[in-house]
Write a protein that holds these residues in place. Structure first.
Motif, PDB file in Angstrom:
ATOM      1  N   GLY B   8       2.272  -1.466  -2.706  1.00 14.05           N
ATOM      2  CA  GLY B   8       1.218  -1.881  -3.404  1.00 14.05           C
ATOM      3  C   GLY B   8       0.282  -3.012  -2.604  1.00 14.05           C
ATOM      4  N   THR B   9      -0.604  -3.398  -3.302  1.00 13.57           N
ATOM      5  CA  THR B   9      -1.682  -4.486  -2.722  1.00 13.57           C
ATOM      6  C   THR B   9      -0.706  -5.917  -2.319  1.00 13.57           C
ATOM      7  N   GLU B  10      -1.238  -6.559  -1.238  1.00 13.71           N
ATOM      8  CA  GLU B  10      -0.567  -7.645  -0.735  1.00 13.71           C
ATOM      9  C   GLU B  10      -1.714  -8.662  -0.886  1.00 13.71           C
ATOM     10  N   VAL B  11      -1.276  -9.984  -1.137  1.00 17.16           N
ATOM     11  CA  VAL B  11      -2.106 -11.177  -0.788  1.00 17.16           C
ATOM     12  C   VAL B  11      -1.317 -12.236  -0.091  1.00 17.16           C
ATOM     13  N   LYS B  12      -1.778 -12.570   1.171  1.00 22.15           N
ATOM     14  CA  LYS B  12      -0.997 -13.463   1.936  1.00 22.15           C
ATOM     15  C   LYS B  12      -1.871 -14.654   2.478  1.00 22.15           C
ATOM     16  N   LYS B  13      -1.026 -15.650   2.808  1.00 17.19           N
ATOM     17  CA  LYS B  13      -1.730 -16.688   3.283  1.00 17.19           C
ATOM     18  C   LYS B  13      -1.812 -16.490   5.016  1.00 17.19           C
ATOM     19  N   PRO B  14      -2.637 -17.106   5.492  1.00 21.40           N
ATOM     20  CA  PRO B  14      -2.867 -17.302   7.106  1.00 21.40           C
ATOM     21  C   PRO B  14      -1.559 -17.724   7.563  1.00 21.40           C
ATOM     22  N   GLY B  15      -0.979 -17.168   8.507  1.00 21.56           N
ATOM     23  CA  GLY B  15       0.100 -17.572   9.388  1.00 21.56           C
ATOM     24  C   GLY B  15       1.344 -16.676   8.788  1.00 21.56           C
ATOM     25  N   VAL B  20       4.638  -3.340   5.149  1.00 20.30           N
ATOM     26  CA  VAL B  20       3.996  -2.434   4.297  1.00 20.30           C
ATOM     27  C   VAL B  20       4.862  -1.006   4.399  1.00 20.30           C
ATOM     28  N   SER B  21       5.213  -0.587   3.337  1.00 22.60           N
ATOM     29  CA  SER B  21       6.211   0.901   3.608  1.00 22.60           C
ATOM     30  C   SER B  21       5.411   1.976   3.277  1.00 22.60           C
ATOM     31  N   CYS B  22       5.987   2.978   3.475  1.00 20.82           N
ATOM     32  CA  CYS B  22       5.169   4.531   3.645  1.00 20.82           C
ATOM     33  C   CYS B  22       6.307   5.416   3.482  1.00 20.82           C
ATOM     34  N   LYS B  23       6.369   5.860   2.223  1.00 30.66           N
ATOM     35  CA  LYS B  23       7.427   6.667   1.595  1.00 30.66           C
ATOM     36  C   LYS B  23       6.929   8.074   1.738  1.00 30.66           C
ATOM     37  N   THR B  24       7.609   8.926   2.783  1.00 29.64           N
ATOM     38  CA  THR B  24       7.351  10.382   2.753  1.00 29.64           C
ATOM     39  C   THR B  24       8.157  11.455   2.302  1.00 29.64           C
ATOM     40  N   SER B  25       7.717  12.353   2.118  1.00 32.22           N
ATOM     41  CA  SER B  25       8.500  13.780   1.326  1.00 32.22           C
ATOM     42  C   SER B  25       7.830  14.769   1.563  1.00 32.22           C
ATOM     43  N   THR B  77      13.616   8.104   4.454  1.00 32.26           N
ATOM     44  CA  THR B  77      12.455   8.960   4.938  1.00 32.26           C
ATOM     45  C   THR B  77      11.288   8.049   4.819  1.00 32.26           C
ATOM     46  N   THR B  78      11.373   6.701   5.232  1.00 36.06           N
ATOM     47  CA  THR B  78      10.223   5.724   4.955  1.00 36.06           C
ATOM     48  C   THR B  78      10.154   5.141   6.224  1.00 36.06           C
ATOM     49  N   GLY B  79       8.745   4.824   6.538  1.00 40.51           N
ATOM     50  CA  GLY B  79       8.355   4.181   7.597  1.00 40.51           C
ATOM     51  C   GLY B  79       7.847   2.683   7.117  1.00 40.51           C
ATOM     52  N   PHE B  80       7.763   1.691   8.078  1.00 42.62           N
ATOM     53  CA  PHE B  80       7.528   0.308   7.776  1.00 42.62           C
ATOM     54  C   PHE B  80       6.441  -0.176   8.780  1.00 42.62           C
TER      55      PHE B  80
END
Lengths: 108, 118
Positions: B8-15, B20-25, B77-80
Protein backbone atom coordinates in the motif's frame (compact mmCIF):
# COMPACT_ATOMS: atom_id res chain seq x y z
CA UNK A 1 21.54 3.00 -23.94
CA UNK A 2 18.85 3.00 -26.62
CA UNK A 3 16.77 6.18 -26.60
CA UNK A 4 13.15 5.85 -27.71
CA UNK A 5 11.52 8.95 -29.21
CA UNK A 6 7.78 9.14 -29.83
CA UNK A 7 5.84 11.54 -32.02
CA UNK A 8 3.70 13.46 -31.84
CA UNK A 9 3.51 14.31 -28.15
CA UNK A 10 -0.25 14.84 -28.48
CA UNK A 11 -2.54 13.54 -31.22
CA UNK A 12 -6.11 14.80 -31.56
CA UNK A 13 -8.39 12.46 -33.50
CA UNK A 14 -12.16 12.11 -33.81
CA UNK A 15 -13.91 8.89 -32.76
CA UNK A 16 -14.25 6.57 -35.72
CA UNK A 17 -11.12 7.93 -37.38
CA UNK A 18 -7.69 6.33 -37.59
CA UNK A 19 -4.66 7.20 -35.44
CA UNK A 20 -1.00 6.49 -36.22
CA UNK A 21 1.58 6.84 -33.47
CA UNK A 22 5.30 6.80 -34.22
CA UNK A 23 8.28 5.55 -32.28
CA UNK A 24 11.92 5.89 -33.27
CA UNK A 25 14.87 4.11 -31.64
CA UNK A 26 18.35 5.65 -31.51
CA UNK A 27 19.85 2.33 -32.52
CA UNK A 28 18.45 -0.62 -34.37
CA UNK A 29 16.16 -2.66 -32.13
CA UNK A 30 15.47 -6.33 -32.64
CA UNK A 31 11.84 -7.44 -32.68
CA UNK A 32 11.56 -6.77 -28.94
CA UNK A 33 9.39 -3.67 -29.28
CA UNK A 34 6.14 -3.19 -27.35
CA UNK A 35 3.37 -0.62 -27.04
CA UNK A 36 1.50 0.07 -23.82
CA UNK A 37 -1.75 1.93 -23.14
CA UNK A 38 -1.93 3.94 -19.93
CA UNK A 39 -5.01 5.56 -18.48
CA UNK A 40 -5.11 7.74 -15.33
CA UNK A 41 -5.43 5.75 -12.13
CA UNK A 42 -4.76 2.43 -13.87
CA UNK A 43 -1.72 0.26 -14.45
CA UNK A 44 -0.26 0.33 -17.95
CA UNK A 45 -1.65 -2.30 -20.28
CA UNK A 46 0.32 -4.22 -22.89
CA UNK A 47 -1.22 -3.62 -26.32
CA UNK A 48 1.31 -4.94 -28.84
CA UNK A 49 4.56 -6.88 -28.41
CA UNK A 50 7.23 -8.24 -30.72
CA UNK A 51 6.47 -5.24 -32.99
CA UNK A 52 3.17 -6.55 -34.35
CA UNK A 53 1.61 -9.19 -32.07
CA UNK A 54 -1.54 -8.08 -30.28
CA UNK A 55 -1.63 -8.92 -26.58
CA UNK A 56 -4.42 -11.05 -25.14
CA UNK A 57 -7.78 -9.34 -25.34
CA UNK A 58 -6.64 -6.45 -27.53
CA UNK A 59 -9.10 -5.69 -30.37
CA UNK A 60 -8.08 -6.19 -33.98
CA UNK A 61 -8.31 -2.44 -34.62
CA UNK A 62 -4.88 -2.17 -32.96
CA UNK A 63 -1.93 -3.03 -35.19
CA UNK A 64 1.81 -2.61 -34.91
CA UNK A 65 4.41 -2.41 -37.66
CA UNK A 66 7.98 -1.40 -38.38
CA UNK A 67 11.53 -2.63 -38.15
CA UNK A 68 15.02 -1.45 -37.33
CA UNK A 69 14.56 1.99 -35.80
CA UNK A 70 11.09 3.02 -36.97
CA UNK A 71 7.87 1.65 -35.54
CA UNK A 72 4.19 2.54 -35.74
CA UNK A 73 1.09 1.76 -33.73
CA UNK A 74 -2.10 2.18 -35.74
CA UNK A 75 -5.56 2.26 -34.25
CA UNK A 76 -8.32 2.11 -36.83
CA UNK A 77 -11.86 3.31 -36.10
CA UNK A 78 -11.07 4.89 -32.74
CA UNK A 79 -13.48 4.20 -29.91
CA UNK A 80 -13.94 6.23 -26.75
CA UNK A 81 -12.02 3.73 -24.61
CA UNK A 82 -8.93 4.07 -26.83
CA UNK A 83 -8.14 7.62 -25.75
CA UNK A 84 -5.14 7.35 -23.43
CA UNK A 85 -1.38 7.80 -23.34
CA UNK A 86 0.60 5.27 -25.37
CA UNK A 87 4.22 4.34 -24.75
CA UNK A 88 6.62 2.35 -26.87
CA UNK A 89 9.38 0.33 -25.20
CA UNK A 90 12.26 -1.89 -26.19
CA UNK A 91 12.81 -4.95 -24.02
CA UNK A 92 15.81 -6.56 -25.65
CA UNK A 93 17.93 -9.08 -23.76
CA UNK A 94 20.18 -6.32 -22.42
CA UNK A 95 18.72 -3.63 -20.17
CA UNK A 96 17.87 -0.81 -19.81
CA UNK A 97 14.32 -1.37 -21.02
CA UNK A 98 13.67 2.19 -22.04
CA UNK A 99 10.29 3.75 -22.72
CA UNK A 100 9.47 6.54 -25.10
CA UNK A 101 8.13 9.74 -23.57
CA UNK A 102 4.58 8.87 -24.58
CA UNK A 103 1.93 10.08 -27.02
CA UNK A 104 -1.30 11.40 -25.59
CA UNK A 105 -4.19 10.39 -27.83
CA UNK A 106 -7.05 12.79 -27.18
CA UNK A 107 -10.53 13.28 -28.55
CA UNK A 108 -10.80 15.94 -31.23
CA UNK B 1 -4.93 -16.16 -13.56
CA UNK B 2 -1.74 -14.15 -13.34
CA UNK B 3 -1.82 -11.47 -10.65
CA UNK B 4 0.69 -9.05 -9.20
CA UNK B 5 -0.49 -7.33 -6.02
CA UNK B 6 1.56 -4.54 -4.54
CA UNK B 7 1.81 -3.17 -1.03
CA UNK B 8 0.00 0.00 0.00
CA UNK B 9 0.62 3.72 -0.07
CA UNK B 10 3.76 5.04 1.60
CA UNK B 11 4.60 8.47 2.94
CA UNK B 12 8.27 9.07 3.72
CA UNK B 13 10.50 11.93 4.77
CA UNK B 14 13.48 12.99 2.68
CA UNK B 15 16.49 10.80 3.33
CA UNK B 16 14.42 7.80 4.37
CA UNK B 17 14.05 4.47 2.56
CA UNK B 18 10.99 2.74 1.17
CA UNK B 19 10.39 -0.92 0.44
CA UNK B 20 7.57 -1.93 -1.89
CA UNK B 21 6.45 -5.53 -2.26
CA UNK B 22 4.91 -7.27 -5.27
CA UNK B 23 3.11 -10.53 -4.51
CA UNK B 24 2.73 -12.70 -7.61
CA UNK B 25 0.46 -15.65 -8.33
CA UNK B 26 -0.89 -17.71 -11.20
CA UNK B 27 2.36 -18.62 -12.91
CA UNK B 28 5.72 -20.29 -12.31
CA UNK B 29 7.59 -17.62 -10.36
CA UNK B 30 11.07 -18.57 -11.54
CA UNK B 31 10.13 -18.51 -15.24
CA UNK B 32 9.89 -14.72 -15.55
CA UNK B 33 11.83 -11.72 -14.40
CA UNK B 34 10.30 -8.78 -12.57
CA UNK B 35 10.79 -5.18 -13.58
CA UNK B 36 10.01 -2.01 -11.68
CA UNK B 37 8.70 1.14 -13.34
CA UNK B 38 7.60 4.45 -11.91
CA UNK B 39 5.53 7.44 -13.00
CA UNK B 40 6.11 10.75 -11.30
CA UNK B 41 3.31 13.36 -11.37
CA UNK B 42 2.88 14.70 -14.88
CA UNK B 43 5.69 12.54 -16.23
CA UNK B 44 5.98 9.41 -18.35
CA UNK B 45 6.95 5.87 -17.48
CA UNK B 46 10.49 5.39 -16.17
CA UNK B 47 12.17 2.00 -15.85
CA UNK B 48 14.10 1.49 -12.59
CA UNK B 49 15.46 -2.01 -12.86
CA UNK B 50 14.96 -5.71 -13.49
CA UNK B 51 15.67 -8.88 -11.55
CA UNK B 52 15.93 -12.42 -12.81
CA UNK B 53 13.90 -14.54 -10.45
CA UNK B 54 15.71 -17.60 -11.83
CA UNK B 55 19.24 -16.66 -10.75
CA UNK B 56 18.97 -13.31 -8.95
CA UNK B 57 20.78 -11.27 -11.62
CA UNK B 58 19.89 -7.61 -11.45
CA UNK B 59 20.18 -4.65 -13.79
CA UNK B 60 19.46 -1.11 -12.68
CA UNK B 61 18.92 2.10 -14.58
CA UNK B 62 22.06 4.17 -14.29
CA UNK B 63 20.08 6.97 -12.67
CA UNK B 64 19.23 4.74 -9.70
CA UNK B 65 22.49 2.82 -9.34
CA UNK B 66 23.49 2.71 -5.68
CA UNK B 67 20.04 3.79 -4.43
CA UNK B 68 17.82 0.92 -5.50
CA UNK B 69 17.92 -2.77 -4.67
CA UNK B 70 15.66 -5.44 -6.16
CA UNK B 71 15.18 -8.78 -4.48
CA UNK B 72 12.80 -11.72 -4.59
CA UNK B 73 11.64 -14.30 -2.07
CA UNK B 74 10.63 -17.55 -3.72
CA UNK B 75 8.70 -19.17 -0.82
CA UNK B 76 6.10 -16.41 -1.08
CA UNK B 77 6.61 -15.63 -4.81
CA UNK B 78 7.15 -11.99 -3.94
CA UNK B 79 9.41 -9.34 -5.38
CA UNK B 80 10.70 -6.31 -3.49
CA UNK B 81 12.01 -2.90 -4.47
CA UNK B 82 13.93 -0.80 -1.96
CA UNK B 83 14.77 2.80 -2.76
CA UNK B 84 17.06 4.68 -0.36
CA UNK B 85 17.98 8.30 0.28
CA UNK B 86 14.56 9.44 -0.86
CA UNK B 87 14.12 12.90 -2.32
CA UNK B 88 11.01 14.87 -3.12
CA UNK B 89 11.41 14.02 -6.80
CA UNK B 90 11.06 10.33 -5.95
CA UNK B 91 7.37 11.02 -5.32
CA UNK B 92 5.67 8.76 -7.83
CA UNK B 93 3.53 5.71 -8.41
CA UNK B 94 5.74 2.64 -8.50
CA UNK B 95 4.74 -0.43 -10.50
CA UNK B 96 6.07 -3.95 -10.67
CA UNK B 97 5.62 -5.85 -13.91
CA UNK B 98 6.33 -9.34 -15.12
CA UNK B 99 8.82 -9.29 -17.96
CA UNK B 100 12.18 -8.16 -19.25
CA UNK B 101 15.06 -10.01 -20.90
CA UNK B 102 13.29 -10.38 -24.22
CA UNK B 103 9.85 -10.70 -22.60
CA UNK B 104 7.35 -7.84 -22.74
CA UNK B 105 5.85 -6.45 -19.56
CA UNK B 106 2.63 -8.42 -19.90
CA UNK B 107 1.21 -8.22 -16.36
CA UNK B 108 1.45 -5.29 -13.98
CA UNK B 109 0.80 -4.62 -10.35
CA UNK B 110 -1.82 -2.05 -9.42
CA UNK B 111 0.81 0.51 -8.42
CA UNK B 112 2.03 1.86 -5.08
CA UNK B 113 1.96 5.57 -4.43
CA UNK B 114 5.06 6.83 -2.64
CA UNK B 115 5.07 10.39 -1.38
CA UNK B 116 8.28 11.98 -0.13
CA UNK B 117 7.63 15.08 1.90
CA UNK B 118 8.99 16.77 4.98
Amino acid sequence: EIVMTQSPATLSVSPGERASLSCRASHSVSSNLAWYQHKPGQAPRLVVYDVSTRATGIPVRFSGSGSGTEFTLTISRLQSEDFAVYYCQQYDSRPPYTFGQGTKLEIK
Amino acid sequence: QVQLVQSGTEVKKPGASVRVSCKTSGYTFSSYGISWVRQAPGQGLEWLGWISVYNGDTHYAQKFQGRVTLTTYAPTTTGFMELRSLRSDDTAVYYCARGGYSSPFDYWGQGTRVTVSS
